[in-house]
Design a protein around this motif. Structure first.
Motif, PDB file in Angstrom:
ATOM      1  N   PRO A   1       6.780  -1.559  -6.228  1.00  0.00           N
ATOM      2  CA  PRO A   1       7.462  -0.521  -7.010  1.00  0.00           C
ATOM      3  C   PRO A   1       7.581   0.763  -6.184  1.00  0.00           C
ATOM      4  N   VAL A   2       8.727   1.427  -6.287  1.00  0.00           N
ATOM      5  CA  VAL A   2       8.985   2.633  -5.496  1.00  0.00           C
ATOM      6  C   VAL A   2       7.857   3.652  -5.643  1.00  0.00           C
ATOM      7  N   ALA A   3       7.328   3.794  -6.827  1.00  0.00           N
ATOM      8  CA  ALA A   3       6.260   4.770  -7.069  1.00  0.00           C
ATOM      9  C   ALA A   3       4.980   4.446  -6.295  1.00  0.00           C
ATOM     10  N   LEU A   4       4.840   3.202  -5.841  1.00  0.00           N
ATOM     11  CA  LEU A   4       3.622   2.796  -5.138  1.00  0.00           C
ATOM     12  C   LEU A   4       3.790   2.668  -3.622  1.00  0.00           C
ATOM     13  N   LEU A   5       5.000   2.851  -3.110  1.00  0.00           N
ATOM     14  CA  LEU A   5       5.232   2.672  -1.676  1.00  0.00           C
ATOM     15  C   LEU A   5       4.360   3.578  -0.818  1.00  0.00           C
ATOM     16  N   ASP A   6       4.067   4.773  -1.309  1.00  0.00           N
ATOM     17  CA  ASP A   6       3.282   5.742  -0.522  1.00  0.00           C
ATOM     18  C   ASP A   6       1.798   5.718  -0.846  1.00  0.00           C
ATOM     19  N   HIS A   7       1.364   4.774  -1.664  1.00  0.00           N
ATOM     20  CA  HIS A   7      -0.039   4.725  -2.071  1.00  0.00           C
ATOM     21  C   HIS A   7      -0.727   3.487  -1.508  1.00  0.00           C
ATOM     22  N   ALA A   8      -1.835   3.710  -0.819  1.00  0.00           N
ATOM     23  CA  ALA A   8      -2.618   2.585  -0.299  1.00  0.00           C
ATOM     24  C   ALA A   8      -3.226   1.817  -1.463  1.00  0.00           C
ATOM     25  N   PRO A   9      -3.285   0.498  -1.366  1.00  0.00           N
ATOM     26  CA  PRO A   9      -3.806  -0.305  -2.473  1.00  0.00           C
ATOM     27  C   PRO A   9      -5.304  -0.130  -2.717  1.00  0.00           C
ATOM     28  N   TYR A  10      -6.030   0.342  -1.714  1.00  0.00           N
ATOM     29  CA  TYR A  10      -7.465   0.590  -1.865  1.00  0.00           C
ATOM     30  C   TYR A  10      -7.907   1.533  -0.757  1.00  0.00           C
ATOM     31  N   GLU A  11      -9.083   2.096  -0.903  1.00  0.00           N
ATOM     32  CA  GLU A  11      -9.638   3.055   0.054  1.00  0.00           C
ATOM     33  C   GLU A  11      -9.655   2.457   1.462  1.00  0.00           C
ATOM     34  N   GLY A  12      -9.104   3.163   2.409  1.00  0.00           N
ATOM     35  CA  GLY A  12      -9.104   2.718   3.793  1.00  0.00           C
ATOM     36  C   GLY A  12      -7.918   1.837   4.170  1.00  0.00           C
ATOM     37  N   ALA A  13      -7.096   1.460   3.185  1.00  0.00           N
ATOM     38  CA  ALA A  13      -5.918   0.626   3.454  1.00  0.00           C
ATOM     39  C   ALA A  13      -4.727   1.518   3.805  1.00  0.00           C
ATOM     40  N   THR A  14      -3.670   0.906   4.250  1.00  0.00           N
ATOM     41  CA  THR A  14      -2.443   1.622   4.593  1.00  0.00           C
ATOM     42  C   THR A  14      -1.360   1.264   3.582  1.00  0.00           C
ATOM     43  N   ALA A  15      -0.621   2.262   3.136  1.00  0.00           N
ATOM     44  CA  ALA A  15       0.448   2.055   2.164  1.00  0.00           C
ATOM     45  C   ALA A  15       1.576   1.222   2.771  1.00  0.00           C
ATOM     46  N   VAL A  16       2.240   0.457   1.930  1.00  0.00           N
ATOM     47  CA  VAL A  16       3.349  -0.395   2.375  1.00  0.00           C
ATOM     48  C   VAL A  16       4.429   0.444   3.054  1.00  0.00           C
ATOM     49  N   GLY A  17       4.740   1.608   2.493  1.00  0.00           N
ATOM     50  CA  GLY A  17       5.760   2.473   3.091  1.00  0.00           C
ATOM     51  C   GLY A  17       5.385   2.932   4.491  1.00  0.00           C
ATOM     52  N   ALA A  18       4.116   3.248   4.698  1.00  0.00           N
ATOM     53  CA  ALA A  18       3.647   3.674   6.022  1.00  0.00           C
ATOM     54  C   ALA A  18       3.695   2.520   7.013  1.00  0.00           C
ATOM     55  N   ILE A  19       3.369   1.317   6.558  1.00  0.00           N
ATOM     56  CA  ILE A  19       3.457   0.149   7.446  1.00  0.00           C
ATOM     57  C   ILE A  19       4.911  -0.079   7.846  1.00  0.00           C
TER      58      ILE A  19
ATOM     59  N   ARG B   1       3.544   8.058  16.741  1.00  0.00           N
ATOM     60  CA  ARG B   1       2.848   6.974  16.044  1.00  0.00           C
ATOM     61  C   ARG B   1       2.002   7.497  14.884  1.00  0.00           C
ATOM     62  N   VAL B   2       1.342   8.625  15.067  1.00  0.00           N
ATOM     63  CA  VAL B   2       0.510   9.193  14.012  1.00  0.00           C
ATOM     64  C   VAL B   2       1.377   9.555  12.799  1.00  0.00           C
ATOM     65  N   ALA B   3       2.545  10.132  13.043  1.00  0.00           N
ATOM     66  CA  ALA B   3       3.442  10.503  11.942  1.00  0.00           C
ATOM     67  C   ALA B   3       3.957   9.274  11.198  1.00  0.00           C
ATOM     68  N   GLU B   4       4.103   8.151  11.906  1.00  0.00           N
ATOM     69  CA  GLU B   4       4.559   6.928  11.246  1.00  0.00           C
ATOM     70  C   GLU B   4       3.599   6.553  10.116  1.00  0.00           C
ATOM     71  N   PHE B   5       2.313   6.645  10.374  1.00  0.00           N
ATOM     72  CA  PHE B   5       1.322   6.276   9.374  1.00  0.00           C
ATOM     73  C   PHE B   5       1.160   7.351   8.302  1.00  0.00           C
ATOM     74  N   GLY B   6       1.619   8.549   8.579  1.00  0.00           N
ATOM     75  CA  GLY B   6       1.541   9.616   7.605  1.00  0.00           C
ATOM     76  C   GLY B   6       2.832   9.808   6.837  1.00  0.00           C
ATOM     77  N   SER B   7       3.813   8.955   7.076  1.00  0.00           N
ATOM     78  CA  SER B   7       5.109   9.124   6.426  1.00  0.00           C
ATOM     79  C   SER B   7       4.975   8.891   4.920  1.00  0.00           C
ATOM     80  N   SER B   8       5.843   9.556   4.190  1.00  0.00           N
ATOM     81  CA  SER B   8       5.877   9.355   2.737  1.00  0.00           C
ATOM     82  C   SER B   8       7.233   9.788   2.212  1.00  0.00           C
ATOM     83  N   GLY B   9       7.570   9.252   1.077  1.00  0.00           N
ATOM     84  CA  GLY B   9       8.816   9.640   0.427  1.00  0.00           C
ATOM     85  C   GLY B   9      10.062   9.140   1.124  1.00  0.00           C
TER      86      GLY B   9
END
Length: 90
Positions: free
Chosen positions: A32-50, A75-83
């Protein structure tokens, strides 16, 4: 001398990259679009960032190394991307 039995490296790379990009697209479309920027659990990477990271890596490898173009990458910004919109062109 080129070994005629050796696989065409470009074709192998293209096949593997196509397979990977299809799996990433499926994951993005299933999230879901609302979850693309949210990691599924602590320490994970969000689907959008991947997805942003895979895009950056693909551009760096395919255009930078494969095509010899001057490509900069953060590369660091890639993992910090959102929206990032799913409708944005690649």
């Amino acid at each position: 001398m080129i070994d005629p039995t050796a696989p065409d490296e470009r074709a192998v790379y293209a096949d593997l990259l196509g397979w990977l990009l299809t799996r990433i697209a499926e994951a993005v479309e299933a999230t879901p679009v609302a979850l693309l920027d949210h990691a599924p659990y602590e320490g994970a990477t969000a689907v959008g960032a991947i997805a942003a990271h895979v895009h950056g890596a693909t551009v760096a490898w395919a255009l930078g190394i494969g095509a010899g173009q001057d490509v900069s990458r953060d590369r660091v910004a890639e993992f910090g991307s959102s929206g990032v919109s799913c409708d944005s062109p690649v």
